[in-house]
Design a protein around this motif. Structure first.
Motif, short mmCIF file in Angstrom:
data_model
loop_
_atom_site.label_atom_id
_atom_site.label_comp_id
_atom_site.label_asym_id
_atom_site.label_seq_id
_atom_site.Cartn_x
_atom_site.Cartn_y
_atom_site.Cartn_z
N LEU A 375 66.51 3.33 56.78
CA LEU A 375 67.86 2.84 57.09
C LEU A 375 68.23 3.13 58.54
O LEU A 375 68.83 2.31 59.23
CB LEU A 375 68.89 3.49 56.16
CG LEU A 375 69.07 2.84 54.79
CD1 LEU A 375 69.96 3.72 53.92
CD2 LEU A 375 69.66 1.45 54.92
N ILE A 376 67.86 4.32 59.01
CA ILE A 376 68.15 4.69 60.41
C ILE A 376 67.46 3.72 61.36
O ILE A 376 68.04 3.26 62.35
CB ILE A 376 67.71 6.14 60.69
CG1 ILE A 376 68.62 7.12 59.94
CG2 ILE A 376 67.72 6.45 62.18
CD1 ILE A 376 68.13 8.55 59.95
N VAL A 377 66.20 3.38 61.05
CA VAL A 377 65.45 2.45 61.89
C VAL A 377 66.13 1.09 61.93
O VAL A 377 66.14 0.39 62.95
CB VAL A 377 64.00 2.32 61.37
CG1 VAL A 377 63.27 1.18 62.07
CG2 VAL A 377 63.25 3.64 61.58
N MET A 378 66.76 0.70 60.81
CA MET A 378 67.35 -0.64 60.71
C MET A 378 68.73 -0.76 61.33
O MET A 378 69.23 -1.87 61.50
CB MET A 378 67.45 -1.05 59.23
CG MET A 378 66.12 -1.28 58.56
SD MET A 378 66.35 -1.74 56.82
CE MET A 378 66.99 -3.41 57.02
N ILE A 379 69.37 0.34 61.65
CA ILE A 379 70.78 0.30 62.06
C ILE A 379 71.03 -0.69 63.19
O ILE A 379 71.99 -1.47 63.15
CB ILE A 379 71.27 1.71 62.47
CG1 ILE A 379 71.50 2.55 61.21
CG2 ILE A 379 72.57 1.62 63.27
CD1 ILE A 379 71.85 3.99 61.50
N GLY A 380 70.17 -0.72 64.16
CA GLY A 380 70.39 -1.60 65.31
C GLY A 380 70.04 -3.05 65.04
O GLY A 380 70.23 -3.89 65.90
N PHE A 381 69.54 -3.32 63.85
CA PHE A 381 69.08 -4.67 63.57
C PHE A 381 69.72 -5.24 62.30
O PHE A 381 69.19 -6.14 61.68
CB PHE A 381 67.55 -4.67 63.38
CG PHE A 381 66.83 -4.03 64.53
CD1 PHE A 381 66.50 -2.70 64.49
CD2 PHE A 381 66.49 -4.78 65.65
CE1 PHE A 381 65.84 -2.11 65.55
CE2 PHE A 381 65.83 -4.18 66.71
CZ PHE A 381 65.51 -2.85 66.67
N ALA A 382 70.89 -4.70 61.97
CA ALA A 382 71.51 -5.06 60.69
C ALA A 382 71.69 -6.55 60.51
O ALA A 382 71.45 -7.09 59.44
CB ALA A 382 72.87 -4.37 60.56
N PHE A 383 72.08 -7.25 61.56
CA PHE A 383 72.41 -8.66 61.41
C PHE A 383 71.18 -9.55 61.36
O PHE A 383 71.28 -10.75 61.16
CB PHE A 383 73.34 -9.10 62.54
CG PHE A 383 74.68 -8.46 62.43
CD1 PHE A 383 75.63 -8.95 61.54
CD2 PHE A 383 75.01 -7.36 63.21
CE1 PHE A 383 76.87 -8.35 61.42
CE2 PHE A 383 76.25 -6.75 63.10
CZ PHE A 383 77.19 -7.24 62.20
N GLU A 384 70.00 -8.98 61.55
CA GLU A 384 68.79 -9.77 61.48
C GLU A 384 68.27 -9.87 60.06
O GLU A 384 67.27 -10.53 59.80
CB GLU A 384 67.71 -9.16 62.39
CG GLU A 384 68.10 -9.23 63.86
CD GLU A 384 67.00 -8.70 64.75
OE1 GLU A 384 65.85 -8.59 64.28
OE2 GLU A 384 67.28 -8.40 65.92
N TYR A 385 68.93 -9.18 59.11
CA TYR A 385 68.49 -9.21 57.73
C TYR A 385 69.38 -10.12 56.90
O TYR A 385 70.52 -10.38 57.24
CB TYR A 385 68.47 -7.78 57.16
CG TYR A 385 67.33 -6.99 57.74
CD1 TYR A 385 67.50 -6.29 58.94
CD2 TYR A 385 66.09 -6.98 57.14
CE1 TYR A 385 66.46 -5.59 59.51
CE2 TYR A 385 65.04 -6.27 57.70
CZ TYR A 385 65.24 -5.58 58.89
OH TYR A 385 64.19 -4.90 59.44
N CYS A 386 68.82 -10.60 55.82
CA CYS A 386 69.49 -11.60 54.99
C CYS A 386 70.73 -11.03 54.32
O CYS A 386 70.64 -10.16 53.47
CB CYS A 386 68.52 -12.11 53.93
SG CYS A 386 69.28 -13.30 52.80
N HIS A 387 71.89 -11.54 54.72
CA HIS A 387 73.14 -11.07 54.12
C HIS A 387 73.28 -11.55 52.68
O HIS A 387 74.07 -11.01 51.92
CB HIS A 387 74.33 -11.56 54.96
CG HIS A 387 74.45 -10.82 56.25
ND1 HIS A 387 75.65 -10.36 56.72
CD2 HIS A 387 73.52 -10.47 57.16
CE1 HIS A 387 75.46 -9.76 57.89
NE2 HIS A 387 74.18 -9.82 58.17
N GLY A 388 72.47 -12.53 52.31
CA GLY A 388 72.55 -13.01 50.93
C GLY A 388 72.12 -11.98 49.91
O GLY A 388 72.39 -12.15 48.72
N ALA A 389 71.48 -10.88 50.36
CA ALA A 389 71.04 -9.85 49.41
C ALA A 389 72.20 -9.23 48.65
O ALA A 389 72.04 -8.75 47.54
CB ALA A 389 70.27 -8.75 50.16
N ILE A 390 73.39 -9.29 49.26
CA ILE A 390 74.56 -8.69 48.60
C ILE A 390 74.88 -9.38 47.29
O ILE A 390 75.47 -8.81 46.38
CB ILE A 390 75.78 -8.70 49.54
CG1 ILE A 390 76.78 -7.61 49.14
CG2 ILE A 390 76.45 -10.05 49.57
CD1 ILE A 390 76.28 -6.23 49.36
#
Length: 396
Positions: A375-390
């Motif tokens: 999660l820490i690694v992903m913090i700077g790239f949050a918007f590059e992941y599929c928001h549809g997962a929610i």
């Protein structure tokens, strides 16, 4: 809902595996009891909610005399509505449990006893420097029951030096034969600074292999389930309706006030802790000065704390609560990070909760650490992941 924890740091002797703060020095007990009551009067306002649980832990609280325990509980009762407490627990060692002690705690309104048995093998008890015998533990359970105390929890440790799978099965089954409403079972941990850690370091004891530990854990969860126990937290098992309320509130991240040396507190926003110097603590309380310090915590640390406590439980992370507190983007990140673990059947996801699978709880620390690091690694790239997962939150 909030909990009140009281730490009693006195023990007859130090168990070789224990890394909690405790001392065999008993000359300050009376002053310490006075100090606990002063601290409660100074800090009660930190917690806005009414206390619903009280837990007297240690150390060995059963080391207190009847007069000392009475003074402590009656003093608490002057500031806390004891009749409204839904669970009032005291920890005990088997050698301290007598009919007289049981009558004392019943009179004071203490309704639940958590007792350290650890093993029903006398050789294993001697290795870890327990003062009681297997028969002492049997006698203590029977004394509690004959005194009308039904809410009993006992602790067992597996992976002890020299413990085989068969000897573990014997200890576990002996305890389960009592059909207690609750029990806890832990894999032995060799903590730096303990006598057992030094013995391991110098080759005097041997740590259980990972394979043996997994076999012991596998038997534990299978046998507990067969006997009707709910495995509701990594190390805790209960009959229906008998989950430990006080400890469950910790895992739900609810407020609690900790009194005494080395105790921690959480008011819902801020964490505080007391240092472990008994003389300094008593002196501060005699001058009505606060002894606690604020445990500075960033938003990310607060987030990680929640992940750790939630993933200790069978229920796991409440994703709707998680999304409400930390937002949609971070929730998406969490689901993305969890997917490989779900695919490997190490974690489970039912649409509302994300949890560690029961058969993998023995390696839960590794899974938690890996989830947090990813999660820490992903913090700077949050918007590059599929928001549809929610949307998975609401799929059944």
């Amino acid at each position: 809902m909030a909990g009140l924890y009281i730490h009693i740091p006195y023990c007859h002797a130090k168990c070789s595996y224990c890394d909690f703060f405790s001392t065999p020095r008993a000359d300050s007990v009376d002053d310490y009891v006075d100090a606990l009551l002063v601290e409660l009067s100074l800090r009660r306002s930190e917690i806005a909610d009414a206390f619903t649980t009280v837990y007297i832990g240690g150390g060995t609280p059963s080391i207190l005399s009847a007069a000392q325990l009475t003074r402590l509980v009656e003093g608490i009762g002057a500031m806390v509505d004891i009749p409204s407490i839904v669970e009032f627990t005291i920890e005990a060692n088997p050698e301290d449990v007598t009919i007289q002690w049981c009558e004392t705690i019943k009179r004071l309104g203490i309704s639940r006893v958590s007792m350290g048995v650890q093993s029903f093998d006398d050789e294993q008890l001697a290795i870890i420097n327990r003062r009681h015998s297997s028969q002492d533990a049997v006698d203590a359970i029977e004394t509690l029951r004959s005194s009308g105390i039904s809410e009993i929890s006992c602790d067992l440790i597996y992976g002890l030096p020299g413990q085989s799978l068969d000897s573990w099965k014997r200890s576990l089954c002996k305890l389960l034969d009592y059909e207690l409403p609750h029990f806890s079972s832990y894999l032995l941990s060799y903590e730096p600074g303990t006598r057992l850690f030094q013995q391991l370091k110098h080759g005097k004891v041997e740590e259980a292999s990972e394979e043996l530990a997994q076999e012991m854990y596998g038997y534990l969860i299978e046998e507990a389930a067969r006997r009707g126990y709910n495995h509701y937290e990594i190390s805790n098992f209960s009959k229906p309706g008998h989950n430990a309320v006080h400890n469950s509130n910790y895992w739900r991240d609810l407020p609690y006030l900790g009194l005494g040396v080395s105790a921690h507190s959480f008011d819902g926003c801020v964490r505080r802790f007391n240092a472990n110097k008994i003389d300094d603590y008593i002196k501060c309380m005699s001058q009505r000065m606060l002894y606690c310090e604020v445990e500075e915590e960033t938003a990310d640390e607060r987030h990680n704390d929640y992940i750790i406590v939630a993933l200790r439980t069978a229920q796991g992370i409440d994703l709707k609560r998680y999304m409400a507190e930390w937002g949609t983007d971070r929730c998406n990140n969490l689901l993305s990070v969890a997917k490989p673990f779900i695919d490997r059947h190490q974690m489970t996801f039912n649409g509302d909760y994300l949890a560690i699978a029961e058969e993998h709880m023995l390696i839960s620390d590794r899974i938690m650490v890996e989830v947090i690091v990813r999660l820490i690694v992903m913090i700077g790239f949050a918007f590059e992941y599929c928001h549809g997962a929610i949307n998975l939150l609401y799929k059944k």
